[in-house]
Design a protein around this motif. Structure first.
Motif, PDB file in Angstrom:
ATOM      1  N   MET A 123       0.968  -1.147  -0.030  1.00  0.00           N
ATOM      2  CA  MET A 123      -0.026   0.067   0.089  1.00  0.00           C
ATOM      3  C   MET A 123       0.832   1.284   0.122  1.00  0.00           C
ATOM      4  O   MET A 123       0.380   2.381  -0.657  1.00  0.00           O
ATOM      5  CB  MET A 123      -0.953   0.270   1.148  1.00  0.00           C
ATOM      6  CG  MET A 123      -2.070  -1.009   1.332  1.00  0.00           C
ATOM      7  SD  MET A 123      -2.898  -0.880   2.675  1.00  0.00           S
ATOM      8  CE  MET A 123      -4.511  -2.057   2.386  1.00  0.00           C
ATOM      9  N   SER A 124       1.830   1.119   0.634  1.00  0.00           N
ATOM     10  CA  SER A 124       2.869   2.495   0.950  1.00  0.00           C
ATOM     11  C   SER A 124       4.195   2.315   0.334  1.00  0.00           C
ATOM     12  O   SER A 124       4.958   3.374   0.192  1.00  0.00           O
ATOM     13  CB  SER A 124       2.845   2.657   2.369  1.00  0.00           C
ATOM     14  OG  SER A 124       3.739   1.504   2.862  1.00  0.00           O
ATOM     15  N   ARG A 125       4.608   1.054  -0.099  1.00  0.00           N
ATOM     16  CA  ARG A 125       5.884   1.212  -0.517  1.00  0.00           C
ATOM     17  C   ARG A 125       7.048   1.719   0.524  1.00  0.00           C
ATOM     18  O   ARG A 125       7.928   2.019   0.166  1.00  0.00           O
ATOM     19  CB  ARG A 125       6.206   1.755  -1.973  1.00  0.00           C
ATOM     20  CG  ARG A 125       5.513   1.119  -3.209  1.00  0.00           C
ATOM     21  CD  ARG A 125       5.866  -0.178  -3.472  1.00  0.00           C
ATOM     22  NE  ARG A 125       4.946  -0.911  -4.211  1.00  0.00           N
ATOM     23  CZ  ARG A 125       5.251  -2.139  -4.946  1.00  0.00           C
ATOM     24  NH1 ARG A 125       6.031  -2.590  -4.699  1.00  0.00           N
ATOM     25  NH2 ARG A 125       4.416  -2.620  -5.593  1.00  0.00           N
ATOM     26  N   VAL A 364     -10.912   8.198   7.140  1.00  0.00           N
ATOM     27  CA  VAL A 364     -12.154   8.650   6.321  1.00  0.00           C
ATOM     28  C   VAL A 364     -12.079  10.274   6.037  1.00  0.00           C
ATOM     29  O   VAL A 364     -12.655  10.524   4.813  1.00  0.00           O
ATOM     30  CB  VAL A 364     -13.589   8.689   7.492  1.00  0.00           C
ATOM     31  CG1 VAL A 364     -14.806   9.472   6.723  1.00  0.00           C
ATOM     32  CG2 VAL A 364     -14.031   7.091   7.614  1.00  0.00           C
ATOM     33  N   LEU A 365     -11.419  10.888   6.843  1.00  0.00           N
ATOM     34  CA  LEU A 365     -11.265  12.356   6.387  1.00  0.00           C
ATOM     35  C   LEU A 365     -10.325  12.554   5.214  1.00  0.00           C
ATOM     36  O   LEU A 365     -10.395  13.311   4.351  1.00  0.00           O
ATOM     37  CB  LEU A 365     -10.429  12.925   7.681  1.00  0.00           C
ATOM     38  CG  LEU A 365     -11.397  13.104   8.720  1.00  0.00           C
ATOM     39  CD1 LEU A 365     -10.864  13.705  10.025  1.00  0.00           C
ATOM     40  CD2 LEU A 365     -12.679  13.785   8.462  1.00  0.00           C
ATOM     41  N   ALA A 417      -8.307   5.374  -2.354  1.00  0.00           N
ATOM     42  CA  ALA A 417      -8.596   4.270  -2.569  1.00  0.00           C
ATOM     43  C   ALA A 417      -8.039   3.242  -1.467  1.00  0.00           C
ATOM     44  O   ALA A 417      -8.892   2.472  -0.874  1.00  0.00           O
ATOM     45  CB  ALA A 417      -8.224   3.680  -3.865  1.00  0.00           C
ATOM     46  N   THR A 418      -6.819   3.368  -0.863  1.00  0.00           N
ATOM     47  CA  THR A 418      -6.274   2.795  -0.147  1.00  0.00           C
ATOM     48  C   THR A 418      -7.054   2.839   1.271  1.00  0.00           C
ATOM     49  O   THR A 418      -7.233   1.845   2.115  1.00  0.00           O
ATOM     50  CB  THR A 418      -4.673   3.137   0.148  1.00  0.00           C
ATOM     51  OG1 THR A 418      -4.075   3.073  -1.038  1.00  0.00           O
ATOM     52  CG2 THR A 418      -4.045   2.198   1.133  1.00  0.00           C
ATOM     53  N   SER A 419      -7.344   3.958   1.738  1.00  0.00           N
ATOM     54  CA  SER A 419      -8.245   4.230   2.849  1.00  0.00           C
ATOM     55  C   SER A 419      -9.410   3.537   2.836  1.00  0.00           C
ATOM     56  O   SER A 419      -9.958   3.083   3.807  1.00  0.00           O
ATOM     57  CB  SER A 419      -8.455   5.954   2.947  1.00  0.00           C
ATOM     58  OG  SER A 419      -7.041   6.472   3.359  1.00  0.00           O
ATOM     59  N   THR A 420     -10.238   3.745   1.636  1.00  0.00           N
ATOM     60  CA  THR A 420     -11.503   3.047   1.532  1.00  0.00           C
ATOM     61  C   THR A 420     -11.436   1.429   1.808  1.00  0.00           C
ATOM     62  O   THR A 420     -12.236   0.887   2.328  1.00  0.00           O
ATOM     63  CB  THR A 420     -12.195   3.359   0.240  1.00  0.00           C
ATOM     64  OG1 THR A 420     -12.101   4.763  -0.100  1.00  0.00           O
ATOM     65  CG2 THR A 420     -13.537   2.832  -0.006  1.00  0.00           C
ATOM     66  N   LEU A 460      -0.885   3.660   8.216  1.00  0.00           N
ATOM     67  CA  LEU A 460      -0.927   4.555   7.082  1.00  0.00           C
ATOM     68  C   LEU A 460      -0.953   5.892   7.617  1.00  0.00           C
ATOM     69  O   LEU A 460      -0.349   6.998   7.201  1.00  0.00           O
ATOM     70  CB  LEU A 460      -2.155   4.206   6.146  1.00  0.00           C
ATOM     71  CG  LEU A 460      -2.316   3.021   5.544  1.00  0.00           C
ATOM     72  CD1 LEU A 460      -3.665   2.732   4.922  1.00  0.00           C
ATOM     73  CD2 LEU A 460      -1.067   3.125   4.290  1.00  0.00           C
ATOM     74  N   VAL A 461      -1.525   6.407   8.896  1.00  0.00           N
ATOM     75  CA  VAL A 461      -1.518   7.711   9.315  1.00  0.00           C
ATOM     76  C   VAL A 461      -0.146   7.948   9.544  1.00  0.00           C
ATOM     77  O   VAL A 461       0.298   9.312   9.597  1.00  0.00           O
ATOM     78  CB  VAL A 461      -2.457   7.750  10.606  1.00  0.00           C
ATOM     79  CG1 VAL A 461      -2.601   9.071  11.230  1.00  0.00           C
ATOM     80  CG2 VAL A 461      -4.053   7.736   9.975  1.00  0.00           C
ATOM     81  N   VAL A 462       0.391   6.959  10.330  1.00  0.00           N
ATOM     82  CA  VAL A 462       1.789   7.170  10.891  1.00  0.00           C
ATOM     83  C   VAL A 462       2.730   7.591   9.534  1.00  0.00           C
ATOM     84  O   VAL A 462       3.541   8.449   9.627  1.00  0.00           O
ATOM     85  CB  VAL A 462       2.459   5.967  11.332  1.00  0.00           C
ATOM     86  CG1 VAL A 462       3.956   6.166  11.592  1.00  0.00           C
ATOM     87  CG2 VAL A 462       1.925   5.900  13.117  1.00  0.00           C
TER      88      VAL A 462
END
Length: 533
Positions: A123-125, A364-365, A417-420, A460-462
């Motif tokens: 997702m992030s590489r 979500v945000l 899309a990743t967040s969803t 992901l947030v980090v």
């Protein structure tokens, strides 16, 4: 970064996950909570091909009691695959030891950490994001406890997470196929060659063969795939986007649903090949008997309403307000303190569990903001290409062009899309239980299937805070200004402190996760909320 350094983080995360799940795994040396059913079913299923009745409900498995099952079939109300997996540990370590009952679940927990790390990296590489995701899951109290007991839910979680990984691999493969060398004037094709999607069907079929709730994420991710495909075709502005999206949805169903069904039925092989199983009647074909068995199972689940002191409303699951106490023993004789306590209860790691919920809200945000930014870019692009009346204007009088942010290429896996995707995975394991009204007897530990997705959300947030890997330029998608290295020092220090404190809390709570004998005052110090008793 040197290659060997890139392996230090993952190895350290695996080591933490392994220690927290395997350390003193045989403690306590009796069956706890629903091990009374699943472990015994696993042992008798190994002998007969189907679960059989045991003579009593004593949780002791000492001596001959470990194989005291009868030959009479019992009405097992969950599919057999999870019990076959538990049986693998019993074959290795024997039925008399907790290592035998629990080692397969513990291994499934460690493997789930690895699967989450791989998914986070794709997702992030970013190896940092991957390690944070694995670390968060490794020290998640609910996941640790459900990996240390011989129940079905830890195994279910591994299968669901593996299915999610394969779905993501499929989305990456489809994105590459539809963008590499494609003629932009031709419609996006309907794709049949999707091996990762078939692999996902196998994983979700296995999840369903552990517990029927494995169907929920399968359905949710199929909806995600279909909607994402439709939106991609609409944005491409190529001919017949809706018709081709419907065709692709049909292909997706044809590739997945039969495979899932075959895997599920195959898990019943022991019952099919052994005519003495529950519900088998001489002269009745096994498909007919199996269908009737499933009707009876569905009826049982639909009417289960017996009250339980640890039943928990699903609305409380994300915050772990009512953990399911699985074992508690108290004694004074021989205790170095006034009273000793040994307990196994999935108390959450507060920073990981509550922080994960907060991270899901942030995702979500992210998704909403990214959609708004994309919409604004389209408006600017449309305005830029609108020329009402051509008029020559001297170059000196021409206003500077409005800077625009490059559009996200078609089918690129954006942060939105990743967040969803992460939200779909989390909600698929939670909302169906929220909507369940026919069965009030549900428990907090079912939420273990949510833990991989909350760990991904946290990572992901980090990654966005740290600007790690593929998230380094994420400000473009979210419409945020660029930040300098000096501006990142404070947020990065906060991340490090957060993770260090979370690890300290894991060490603090581990005695309550593992049945370690402790003083009563120490046990009481962990009961932060009224529902944690």
């Amino acid at each position: 970064m040197r290659t060997w350094l890139r392996w230090v983080g993952p190895i350290l995360v695996f080591w933490i996950a392994f220690v927290l799940r395997f350390w003193a795994l045989g403690r306590p040396d009796t069956l706890v909570f629903d091990e009374l059913y699943y472990v015994r079913d696993a042992i008798s299923q190994l002998a007969h091909g189907f679960p059989t009745i045991w003579p009593d409900t004593d949780p002791s498995m000492a001596g001959d009691r470990a194989t005291a099952f009868t030959a009479d079939p019992t009405n097992a109300v969950h599919p057999p695959l999870g019990k076959w997996v538990i049986g693998l540990g019993i074959l290795v370590f024997g039925p008399e030891s907790g290592w035998g009952w629990r080692s397969a679940s513990a291994l499934a927990g460690v493997l789930t950490v690895g699967i989450v790390m791989r998914l986070a990296w794709l997702m992030s590489r970013s190896m940092l994001v991957a390690c944070v995701a694995g670390f968060a899951l490794a020290i998640d109290g609910v996941n640790v406890v459900l990996s240390r007991v011989g129940l079905l839910d830890g195994i279910l979680t591994m299968c669901v997470t593996l299915g999610a990984l394969f779905v993501w691999q499929d989305q990456l493969a489809v994105a590459r196929r539809m963008t590499d060398g494609r003629d932009s004037n031709r419609p996006l094709p309907v794709v049949w060659a999707r091996p990762w999607l078939i692999a996902a069907a196998v994983a979700f079929g296995a999840a369903t063969a552990v517990k029927w709730s494995g169907l929920y994420p399968l359905a949710a991710f199929l909806v995600f795939i279909t909607i994402r495909d439709l939106m991609t075709r609409l944005r491409s502005r190529t001919p017949q986007p809706v018709i081709r999206a419907v065709g692709q949805a049909g292909v997706t169903a044809l590739l997945t649903l039969p495979v899932t069904f075959v895997v599920y039925v195959a898990s019943w092989a022991g019952w099919i090949l052994s005519p003495g199983g529950w519900g088998r009647t001489p002269g009745v074909a096994w498909p007919t008997a199996l269908l009737q068995y499933h009707r009876d199972m569905l009826g049982w689940h639909g009417t289960l309403s017996a009250p339980h002191p640890y039943q928990a409303n699903p609305l409380t699951w994300p915050l772990a307000l009512r953990p399911t106490a699985m074992y508690e023993q108290r004694w004074s004789e021989g205790c170095p303190w006034q009273e000793c306590v040994s307990a196994v209860t999935p108390l959450p790691n507060p920073l990981i569990t509550w922080g994960g919920v907060l991270a899901l809200i942030v995702l979500v945000l992210f998704a909403v903001r990214a959609a708004r930014v994309r919409h604004q870019h389209r408006i600017l692009a449309a305005a830029k290409h609108t020329q009402p009346i051509p008029v020559r204007v001297p170059a000196a009088l021409t206003a500077p062009a409005v800077p625009t942010v490059p559009a996200v290429p078609a089918l690129q896996i954006s942060l939105a899309a990743t967040s969803t995707f992460v939200l779909v995975g989390y909600l698929s394991g939670w909302l169906p239980w929220v909507a369940t009204v026919t069965r009030p007897a549900v428990f907090q530990f079912y939420a273990v299937v949510l833990t991989p997705f909350s760990a991904l959300a946290l990572a992901l947030v980090v990654g966005v805070i740290w600007r790690a890997g593929g998230l380094r330029e994420i400000g473009t998608e979210l419409g945020l200004r660029s930040v300098t290295a000096s501006e990142l020092r404070g947020p990065r220090a906060a991340v490090i402190l957060f993770l260090a404190f979370a690890f300290a809390l894991a060490l603090f709570f581990f005695p309550t996760w593992s049945g370690m004998p402790v003083a009563d005052w120490f046990w009481q110090a962990h009961l932060w909320l009224p529902g944690w008793d």
